[in-house]
Design a protein around this motif. Structure first.
Motif, PDB file in Angstrom:
ATOM      1  N   VAL A 111      27.678  -1.956 -18.165  1.00 12.78           N
ATOM      2  CA  VAL A 111      27.717  -0.410 -17.752  1.00 12.78           C
ATOM      3  C   VAL A 111      27.449  -0.324 -16.312  1.00 12.78           C
ATOM      4  O   VAL A 111      26.348  -0.709 -15.794  1.00 12.78           O
ATOM      5  CB  VAL A 111      26.800   0.444 -18.598  1.00 12.78           C
ATOM      6  N   VAL A 112      28.422   0.292 -15.493  1.00  9.85           N
ATOM      7  CA  VAL A 112      28.340   0.745 -14.238  1.00  9.85           C
ATOM      8  C   VAL A 112      28.194   2.282 -14.157  1.00  9.85           C
ATOM      9  O   VAL A 112      28.861   2.876 -14.484  1.00  9.85           O
ATOM     10  CB  VAL A 112      29.496  -0.038 -13.457  1.00  9.85           C
ATOM     11  N   ARG A 113      27.198   2.715 -13.329  1.00 12.10           N
ATOM     12  CA  ARG A 113      27.255   4.118 -12.948  1.00 12.10           C
ATOM     13  C   ARG A 113      28.322   4.431 -11.807  1.00 12.10           C
ATOM     14  O   ARG A 113      28.110   4.285 -10.826  1.00 12.10           O
ATOM     15  CB  ARG A 113      25.812   4.467 -12.304  1.00 12.10           C
ATOM     16  N   ALA A 114      29.174   5.476 -12.566  1.00 16.96           N
ATOM     17  CA  ALA A 114      30.146   5.782 -11.536  1.00 16.96           C
ATOM     18  C   ALA A 114      30.050   7.360 -11.663  1.00 16.96           C
ATOM     19  O   ALA A 114      31.075   8.019 -11.665  1.00 16.96           O
ATOM     20  CB  ALA A 114      31.431   5.447 -12.179  1.00 16.96           C
ATOM     21  N   PHE A 115      28.989   7.847 -11.946  1.00 17.48           N
ATOM     22  CA  PHE A 115      28.688   9.435 -11.718  1.00 17.48           C
ATOM     23  C   PHE A 115      27.674   9.681 -10.907  1.00 17.48           C
ATOM     24  O   PHE A 115      26.783   8.975 -10.481  1.00 17.48           O
ATOM     25  CB  PHE A 115      28.098   9.952 -13.215  1.00 17.48           C
ATOM     26  N   GLU A 116      27.448  11.217 -10.558  1.00 18.25           N
ATOM     27  CA  GLU A 116      26.490  11.591  -9.738  1.00 18.25           C
ATOM     28  C   GLU A 116      25.605  12.487 -10.584  1.00 18.25           C
ATOM     29  O   GLU A 116      26.064  13.398 -11.048  1.00 18.25           O
ATOM     30  CB  GLU A 116      27.038  12.348  -8.458  1.00 18.25           C
ATOM     31  N   ASP A 131      26.357  -2.003  -7.573  1.00 19.39           N
ATOM     32  CA  ASP A 131      25.594  -2.267  -8.829  1.00 19.39           C
ATOM     33  C   ASP A 131      26.130  -3.369  -9.538  1.00 19.39           C
ATOM     34  O   ASP A 131      25.226  -4.169 -10.112  1.00 19.39           O
ATOM     35  CB  ASP A 131      25.912  -0.936  -9.838  1.00 19.39           C
ATOM     36  N   TYR A 132      27.403  -3.595  -9.632  1.00 18.07           N
ATOM     37  CA  TYR A 132      28.203  -4.610 -10.429  1.00 18.07           C
ATOM     38  C   TYR A 132      27.653  -5.728  -9.564  1.00 18.07           C
ATOM     39  O   TYR A 132      27.452  -7.029 -10.537  1.00 18.07           O
ATOM     40  CB  TYR A 132      29.510  -4.303 -10.413  1.00 18.07           C
ATOM     41  N   LYS A 133      27.758  -5.813  -8.280  1.00 16.85           N
ATOM     42  CA  LYS A 133      27.398  -7.085  -7.730  1.00 16.85           C
ATOM     43  C   LYS A 133      25.953  -7.764  -7.899  1.00 16.85           C
ATOM     44  O   LYS A 133      25.787  -8.821  -7.952  1.00 16.85           O
ATOM     45  CB  LYS A 133      27.964  -7.059  -6.263  1.00 16.85           C
ATOM     46  N   THR A 134      25.063  -6.682  -7.899  1.00 13.80           N
ATOM     47  CA  THR A 134      23.665  -7.096  -8.345  1.00 13.80           C
ATOM     48  C   THR A 134      23.530  -7.644  -9.372  1.00 13.80           C
ATOM     49  O   THR A 134      22.975  -8.647  -9.604  1.00 13.80           O
ATOM     50  CB  THR A 134      22.811  -5.740  -8.056  1.00 13.80           C
ATOM     51  N   ILE A 135      24.059  -7.125 -10.620  1.00 18.69           N
ATOM     52  CA  ILE A 135      24.021  -8.009 -11.857  1.00 18.69           C
ATOM     53  C   ILE A 135      24.421  -9.118 -11.897  1.00 18.69           C
ATOM     54  O   ILE A 135      24.092 -10.260 -12.362  1.00 18.69           O
ATOM     55  CB  ILE A 135      24.500  -7.039 -12.833  1.00 18.69           C
ATOM     56  N   GLN A 136      26.022  -9.313 -11.409  1.00 14.94           N
ATOM     57  CA  GLN A 136      26.564 -10.513 -11.258  1.00 14.94           C
ATOM     58  C   GLN A 136      25.740 -11.507 -10.555  1.00 14.94           C
ATOM     59  O   GLN A 136      25.682 -12.749 -11.005  1.00 14.94           O
ATOM     60  CB  GLN A 136      27.757 -10.287 -10.688  1.00 14.94           C
ATOM     61  N   THR A 137      25.178 -11.147  -9.531  1.00 11.07           N
ATOM     62  CA  THR A 137      24.190 -12.143  -8.646  1.00 11.07           C
ATOM     63  C   THR A 137      23.162 -12.786  -9.482  1.00 11.07           C
ATOM     64  O   THR A 137      22.858 -14.130  -9.522  1.00 11.07           O
ATOM     65  CB  THR A 137      23.717 -11.519  -7.249  1.00 11.07           C
ATOM     66  N   LYS A 226      40.252  -2.783  -7.395  1.00 11.24           N
ATOM     67  CA  LYS A 226      40.494  -3.314  -6.331  1.00 11.24           C
ATOM     68  C   LYS A 226      39.254  -3.373  -5.775  1.00 11.24           C
ATOM     69  O   LYS A 226      39.136  -4.394  -4.979  1.00 11.24           O
ATOM     70  CB  LYS A 226      41.377  -2.282  -5.548  1.00 11.24           C
ATOM     71  N   VAL A 227      38.131  -2.530  -5.752  1.00 12.27           N
ATOM     72  CA  VAL A 227      37.147  -2.617  -4.933  1.00 12.27           C
ATOM     73  C   VAL A 227      36.281  -3.811  -5.490  1.00 12.27           C
ATOM     74  O   VAL A 227      35.705  -4.727  -4.629  1.00 12.27           O
ATOM     75  CB  VAL A 227      36.140  -1.233  -5.135  1.00 12.27           C
ATOM     76  N   ILE A 228      36.207  -3.757  -6.792  1.00 14.37           N
ATOM     77  CA  ILE A 228      35.280  -5.199  -7.270  1.00 14.37           C
ATOM     78  C   ILE A 228      35.988  -6.317  -7.211  1.00 14.37           C
ATOM     79  O   ILE A 228      35.513  -7.499  -7.220  1.00 14.37           O
ATOM     80  CB  ILE A 228      34.871  -4.720  -8.830  1.00 14.37           C
TER      81      ILE A 228
END
Length: 365
Positions: A111-116, A131-137, A226-228
């Motif tokens: 789950v990735v936060r895509a809200f403000e 956020d995604y990269k942090t968990i993947q790392t 595309k971003v990830i």
């Protein structure tokens, strides 16, 4: 067949809110602070399948029953795993304990936060891609530790040693083990390493209510893909708050609410469907006076293998399978009429079960 989905992500991205909605009751503590979830919360959720309702109605008419038979859905086990933080692979934030829970699930729902929301604390969270990269790392670092232990073990045989080296090289380049090209033999050697990044992964983009409609969902998936840098078929968009609202409604009201939002299915349905796709799973059906039921099996399963999902003894005692496609079963009005019209087929041990097959297994004593 047990299908388990581990819900992971940074703290306060909406994991526990989503989990509560999936269970239709507040089993997890959805609190606005880090580590609200300490032990993993586990819940069994029925797989949405409207075919079962139709089968139950047909069975009621065919068997001249006063009520429809009980419906038993296939199920998915959801595990709400506490929020990971940067440094989890080294034990930060109770990380080692939570990483061990991830090893036990079939699929990771990240789950990735895509809200403000200014009222919801960002704990280590910045942007969806970061956020995604942090968990993947953290998952990659944990796997690198596991692989290094394999290399350091003098008892590791040469073929397995070579696979571990190959995986280390790819993981150091940021590639998950799931995406590393391995031969079938190499995959078998890698299995008992229990790598976290070898698990299929669904990226769950948690958006606000105002963005929860079909056109925005498509745009968000395309954008973050595309971003990830991952294929669009790895993504699912949900709004945890809306899923929570849906959980308190009956089926008809849920459908009306979704129609008003401009979406065709709930986040739960899309998440489960995606998990099935990633794991290569399908559902076959059984119907009778006692119950109407969906069973989960792997795509490509033979009739005896599928029968083993009902009872393991059926595999050895399998004789034949009487198969009617779901569409033919409904159109003809049940198994008896399907037989009369030549729509029921007797299949042997080599038959490959298809999604939606309505099957009656012939089992020996």
């Amino acid at each position: 067949m047990n299908l388990s989905v581990g819900i992971v992500g940074l703290p306060n991205v909406g994991k526990s809110t989503l989990f509560n909605a999936l269970l239709k009751k507040q089993q997890a503590l959805a609190a606005n602070y880090p580590f609200a979830t300490i032990e993993p919360n586990v819940g069994i959720v029925p797989v949405p399948d409207t075919r079962l309702i139709q089968l139950a109605e047909v069975t009621k008419d065919e068997e001249k029953m006063s009520n429809t038979p009980p419906i038993k859905s296939a199920t998915v086990e959801f595990v709400d795993i506490a929020g990971l933080v940067k440094g989890a692979a080294e034990g930060a934030g109770l990380g080692n304990k939570f990483l061990s829970h991830i090893r036990e699930v079939s699929v990771i729902a990240h789950v990735v936060r895509a809200f403000e929301d200014a009222d919801v604390i960002r704990e280590g969270s910045t942007t969806p891609d970061e956020d995604y990269k942090t968990i993947q790392t953290e998952l990659i670092l944990a796997d690198l530790q596991t692989l290094q232990k394999t290399l350091d073990n003098r008892k590791t045989e040469a073929p397995k040693h070579a696979v571990a080296k190959k995986l280390i090289e790819q993981l150091n380049n940021g590639t998950r083990a799931f995406d590393v090209s391995l031969s079938e033999e190499e995959k078998e050697l890698a299995k008992d390493m229990f790598l976290l990044t070898a698990k299929p992964e669904i990226i769950v983009l948690n958006v606000t209510e105002s963005e929860y409609n079909e056109s925005v969902i498509i745009e968000r998936i395309s954008s973050y893909s595309k971003v990830i840098g991952l294929p669009e078929d790895r993504f699912v968009v949900i709004c945890a708050k809306i899923e929570s609202d849906l959980a308190g409604l009956d089926e008809l009201d849920q459908q009306s609410y979704l129609a008003e939002l401009g979406v065709t299915s709930s986040g739960l349905e899309r998440l489960i469907k995606k998990a099935y796709e990633l794991l290569g799973l399908i559902s076959f059906l059984t119907a009778g006076e006692k119950e109407v039921r969906a069973w989960t099996t792997r795509k490509g399963s033979s009739a005896p293998e599928a029968s083993g999902e009902i009872h393991t003894d059926f595999i050895k005692k399998f004789i034949k399978a009487e198969v009617v496609s779901f569409d033919d079963y409904i159109a003809t009005g049940g198994r008896k009429k399907a037989r009369d019209l030549g729509k029921a087929r007797l299949e042997g041990k080599d038959y490959i079960v298809r999604d939606g097959d309505v099957i009656e297994f012939k089992i020996g004593s």
